[in-house]
Write an enzyme that holds these catalytic residues in place. Structure first.
Site, mmCIF file in Angstrom:
data_model
loop_
_atom_site.group_PDB
_atom_site.id
_atom_site.type_symbol
_atom_site.label_atom_id
_atom_site.label_comp_id
_atom_site.label_asym_id
_atom_site.label_seq_id
_atom_site.Cartn_x
_atom_site.Cartn_y
_atom_site.Cartn_z
ATOM 1 N N TYR A 98 0.806 -1.220 0.000
ATOM 2 C CA TYR A 98 0.000 0.000 0.000
ATOM 3 C C TYR A 98 0.843 1.275 0.000
ATOM 4 O O TYR A 98 0.484 2.242 -0.697
ATOM 5 C CB TYR A 98 -0.987 -0.021 1.171
ATOM 6 N N GLU A 140 -8.441 -7.520 4.715
ATOM 7 C CA GLU A 140 -7.628 -8.553 4.068
ATOM 8 C C GLU A 140 -6.910 -9.419 5.089
ATOM 9 O O GLU A 140 -6.848 -10.651 4.948
ATOM 10 C CB GLU A 140 -6.638 -7.891 3.104
#
Length: 399
Positions: A98, A140
């Site tokens: 990310y 996730e």
């Protein structure tokens, strides 16, 4: 949720940012892949990149998330986030990726918007990004934990038990774990990722719905061969590989099962509507319903070019007949028999029991048309669930 200061800034700049998102996402992916070519080679779908589908999906999701934050303070769009997180988990996306995305995305924002990106604007959109990213990371990691795998380590070797040619362009592969250990549990409607090594060394990944009942020791996927030449790109390179090279006895790298279009434990009436290869998750649902003795009404809807193009047509009808109160209605553009219907799916005269829950899977135009018909018939939007094969372009307003 989004701070009051950032909410005002995002609301004021959303039209300009939204209008430029196409250019921003295009530049973002070019920067990302220049710095990290391994991501295009081994993680991102090269076909979707070549066709521009992934950048449309990214632009749509960012715009939808930001819009939701300013229009619904104090809440977040969990349905959208869950769908993205399930897809990310099936690919093995990790927390460490990310910040990489953030760096190249915000470099693209600054380059496209120029002086319009003041420190205040940058700070507000940075907050939007990390609200979305941290929410996805949390979901996730919960999904990885539920499957008892390390974050991102979703792969396992499976062996092809056999394959069946369903139609001219669809083949079913029956798989078992190569190590002989039990197969992981899944819910009706979920999918797995399949990773194959192509001739150029790339390890490309595609998702395929599981079409068997959850209790089966053998997992089945049906793969439609996609013609990539029509779009001028490498679309279909994995499906071609599976059709042309994979035979009984071969092994495949397969992910743990994921997907948020799942048949809930319910006694409600159901409508299972599909088109084309979108029938595969519906078969898993039907197999499960038959095995658990579902008693409420079930309406099975399917649309296709012709009976010959309808993969698993016999199984589709046979599983429906196993249910206590179910009807299968198939529409074909050509070649329909007396028991079938000709043309596009039309729900006008199809009985719908009160409280019906609908599950849709197929091309976007089909799902949009069915959803509109269901809404017109009084089915609440919250009772209509869908699955998109490939990038979710529903939010991007693309058909």
């Amino acid at each position: 949720m989004l701070s009051e200061k950032s909410t005002a800034t995002v609301r004021a700049t959303l039209p300009a940012v939204g209008a430029a998102l196409g250019d921003i996402t295009d530049l973002f992916y070019r920067k990302l892949f220049a710095a990290h070519p391994e991501l295009l080679r081994d993680l991102f779908n090269r076909g979707n990149q070549a066709a521009g589908l992934q950048k449309q999906a990214l632009a749509g999701s960012v715009a939808a998330f930001a819009t939701y934050l300013v229009e619904h303070p104090g809440t977040r769009p969990d349905v959208m986030l869950e769908r993205i997180a399930h897809k990310h988990a099936s690919l093995g996306v990790t927390r460490a990726q990310y910040p990489i995305v953030h760096r190249h995305l915000f470099a693209a924002v600054a380059e496209v918007l120029g002086d319009a990106v003041t420190p205040e604007v940058a700070e507000a959109w940075d907050e939007v990004y990390w609200l979305m990213a941290n929410a996805l990371i949390t979901i996730e990691e919960r999904l990885y934990a539920a499957q008892q795998v390390a974050a991102g380590d979703v792969w396992r070797t499976w062996q092809v038990l056999d394959r069946t040619e369903e139609t001219a362009d669809c083949a079913t592969f029956r798989l078992v774990p190569a190590d002989g250990a039990p197969a992981p549990a899944f819910r009706p409607g979920q999918y797995v990722s399949v990773q194959v090594e192509l001739a150029d060394g790339a390890r490309q990944i595609r998702q395929y719905s599981l079409s068997c009942a959850p209790g089966s020791p053998v997992r089945t996927i049906t793969v439609k061969r996609v013609d990539g030449t029509a779009g001028g790109g490498p679309d279909g390179e994995v499906s071609h590989h599976l059709h042309e090279r994979v035979r009984p006895g071969d092994t495949l790298r397969v992910s743990a099962p994921y997907g948020d279009l799942v048949l809930a434990d319910t006694s409600a009436p159901l409508l299972l509507a599909s088109a084309g290869i979108g029938c595969t998750p519906m078969l898993s649902m039907l197999d499960h319903l038959a095995g658990t003795g579902h008693r409420a009404p079930v309406t099975v809807i399917h649309g296709d070019r012709s009976p010959a193009d309808h993969a698993l047509r016999g199984e589709h009808r046979a599983l429906t007949r196993k249910l206590a109160d179910a009807e299968a209605l198939f529409w074909y553009e050509e070649g329909a028999s007396e028991e079938d219907r000709t043309g596009l799916v039309d729900l006008t005269a199809v009985p719908l029991a009160p409280g019906t829950r609908a599950y849709l899977c197929g091309p976007l135009p089909f799902m949009r048309a069915v959803r509109e018909q269901l809404l017109a018939r009084g089915v609440p939007a919250a009772h209509i669930h869908y699955e998109v094969f490939g990038p979710d372009l529903w939010l991007a307003g693309t058909s």
